[in-house]
Design an enzyme around this catalytic site. Structure first.
Site, PDB file in Angstrom:
ATOM      1  N   ALA A   1       0.818  -1.212   0.000  1.00 48.17           N
ATOM      2  CA  ALA A   1       0.000   0.000   0.000  1.00 48.17           C
ATOM      3  C   ALA A   1       0.856   1.267   0.000  1.00 48.17           C
ATOM      4  O   ALA A   1       2.081   1.217   0.097  1.00 48.17           O
ATOM      5  CB  ALA A   1      -0.937  -0.017   1.203  1.00 48.17           C
ATOM      6  N   HIS A   2       0.162   2.396  -0.082  1.00 46.19           N
ATOM      7  CA  HIS A   2       0.861   3.681  -0.260  1.00 46.19           C
ATOM      8  C   HIS A   2       1.717   4.048   0.948  1.00 46.19           C
ATOM      9  O   HIS A   2       1.417   3.702   2.082  1.00 46.19           O
ATOM     10  CB  HIS A   2      -0.133   4.801  -0.595  1.00 46.19           C
ATOM     11  CG  HIS A   2      -1.191   5.055   0.435  1.00 46.19           C
ATOM     12  ND1 HIS A   2      -2.125   6.041   0.288  1.00 46.19           N
ATOM     13  CD2 HIS A   2      -1.462   4.470   1.620  1.00 46.19           C
ATOM     14  CE1 HIS A   2      -2.922   6.053   1.331  1.00 46.19           C
ATOM     15  NE2 HIS A   2      -2.539   5.110   2.153  1.00 46.19           N
ATOM     16  N   ASN A   3       2.809   4.720   0.647  1.00 45.47           N
ATOM     17  CA  ASN A   3       3.747   5.268   1.634  1.00 45.47           C
ATOM     18  C   ASN A   3       4.605   4.221   2.334  1.00 45.47           C
ATOM     19  O   ASN A   3       5.348   4.567   3.259  1.00 45.47           O
ATOM     20  CB  ASN A   3       3.020   6.108   2.702  1.00 45.47           C
ATOM     21  CG  ASN A   3       2.067   7.116   2.110  1.00 45.47           C
ATOM     22  OD1 ASN A   3       2.413   7.816   1.163  1.00 45.47           O
ATOM     23  ND2 ASN A   3       0.853   7.170   2.634  1.00 45.47           N
TER      24      ASN A   3
END
Length: 348
Positions: free
Chosen positions: A236-238
């Protein structure tokens, strides 16, 4: 083309015991290899097969019995096997140029010895290093940057401005840089948070088929140098994944989690968001990781905890129905004894 055992040993950094002029031209298993092939022993439980193999030579660790066979001694036979597969079977890619049916946008910068197959789409402003191969259906969004010796297999998508380092391979159907799963509640609906960051794949990363790595909300989702990611993985993001990690199929890592170097995750591991996993951690298959894990730990289970303790606990699970019956019987017996004691007290 065949090679002498002397040449093979020099390539592997090993030494020959036996006929160094014997020629081999391929690899096989201990059971199936024949004349003109070389085999290897990586697992000691198959050591007895060295005596019966029909291979011309066997790759062994130092001191292992060769049973009169031609032997190449190396410190790591399994690694030697991998290198020989490359030597005998992996041909250097042949540069084909930009083939008919490929779409190339404006301002695209390409290095030397490029191969772009029909159906690939390279958008405006993309930069590519040398010896890049894009198979049919690959889509590079505007501003993507690829290093040298990058291979993107059929139907890989790399979204806008994402950056891929040198010697990176991405297998079919994977998406690099899709929007992160970010929404803000307004009391009634979910408001989409624009994901304006990117994904960075550092050098020597390999990603399997149908994996997805989300772009960051603001900065970068990073996959560290040398990390290998299996099919059907969601990052997922980050997230920041360290160097030389091994992430097996169907792992899901939630947003903003930081993973250290040399971390191994077995199949179907689920990792919570906004946590940190230290260097050299091993997470067993199907584990659920709800919180931070210090470096050098081996964990498993749902929720994940020390692997040895999980093994002890899991050995009890199948007997829980039996233990429940025993406990119920003991509770009943205690109740009967308490009632008897009360009755005896009244008599006194």
């Amino acid at each position: 083309m065949g090679k002498t055992l002397k040449e093979v040993a020099e390539y592997l950094g090993g030494r020959v015991i036996g006929d160094e002029n014997a020629v081999v031209g391929g690899l096989g298993t201990l059971d199936d290899a024949g004349e003109g092939q070389i085999t290897f022993l990586a697992n000691p439980k198959y050591a007895q097969k060295v005596a019966t193999t029909r291979a011309t030579a066997v790759i062994l660790p130092p001191g292992a019995p060769g049973h009169g066979r031609n032997v190449i001694e190396v410190s790591n036979p399994y690694l030697a096997f991998a290198k020989l597969l490359t030597l005998f079977y992996v041909a250097p890619p042949k540069a084909l140029g930009v083939m008919d049916g490929a779409v190339i946008g404006q301002g695209v910068a390409m290095g030397k010895d490029i191969s772009i197959y029909p159906g690939a789409h390279v958008a405006d402003g993309v930069k590519m290093g040398d010896r890049v191969t894009l198979y049919p259906g690959v889509v590079l969004y505007p501003g993507v940057e690829l290093g040298s010796d990058v291979t993107l297999h059929a139907n890989v998508v790399v979204r806008e401005r994402c950056r891929i380092g040198n010697r990176v391979t991405v297998h079919s159907g994977t998406v690099i840089g899709t929007d992160g799963f970010g929404y803000a509640p307004d009391g009634k609906d979910w408001y989409k948070i624009p994901q304006i960051g990117i994904v960075i794949l550092e050098d020597d990363v390999e990603i399997g088929s149908n994996a997805v790595i989300d772009r960051a909300a603001l900065e970068a989702t990073i996959i560290g140098r040398g990390t290998k990611i299996d099919n059907l993985v969601q990052i997922a993001h980050n997230c920041v994944i360290g160097e030389n990690c091994m992430i097996v199929s169907q792992v899901g890592i939630s947003g903003s989690t930081k993973v250290g170097n040399h971390v191994t995750m077995g199949g179907q591991v689920g990792v919570a968001g906004h946590i940190q996993i230290g260097d050299n951690v091993m997470v067993g298959a199907k584990s659920g990781v709800p919180g931070n894990i210090p470096a050098n730990q081996i964990v498993s289970g749902i929720p994940a905890f020390a692997h040895r303790d999980w093994l002890k606990a899991s050995s009890v699970f199948p007997r829980l129905p039996e233990h429940r019956k025993t406990l119920a019987s003991l509770e009943k017996r205690v109740q009967e004894l308490e009632e008897k004691l009360k009755a005896d007290e009244k008599v006194k």
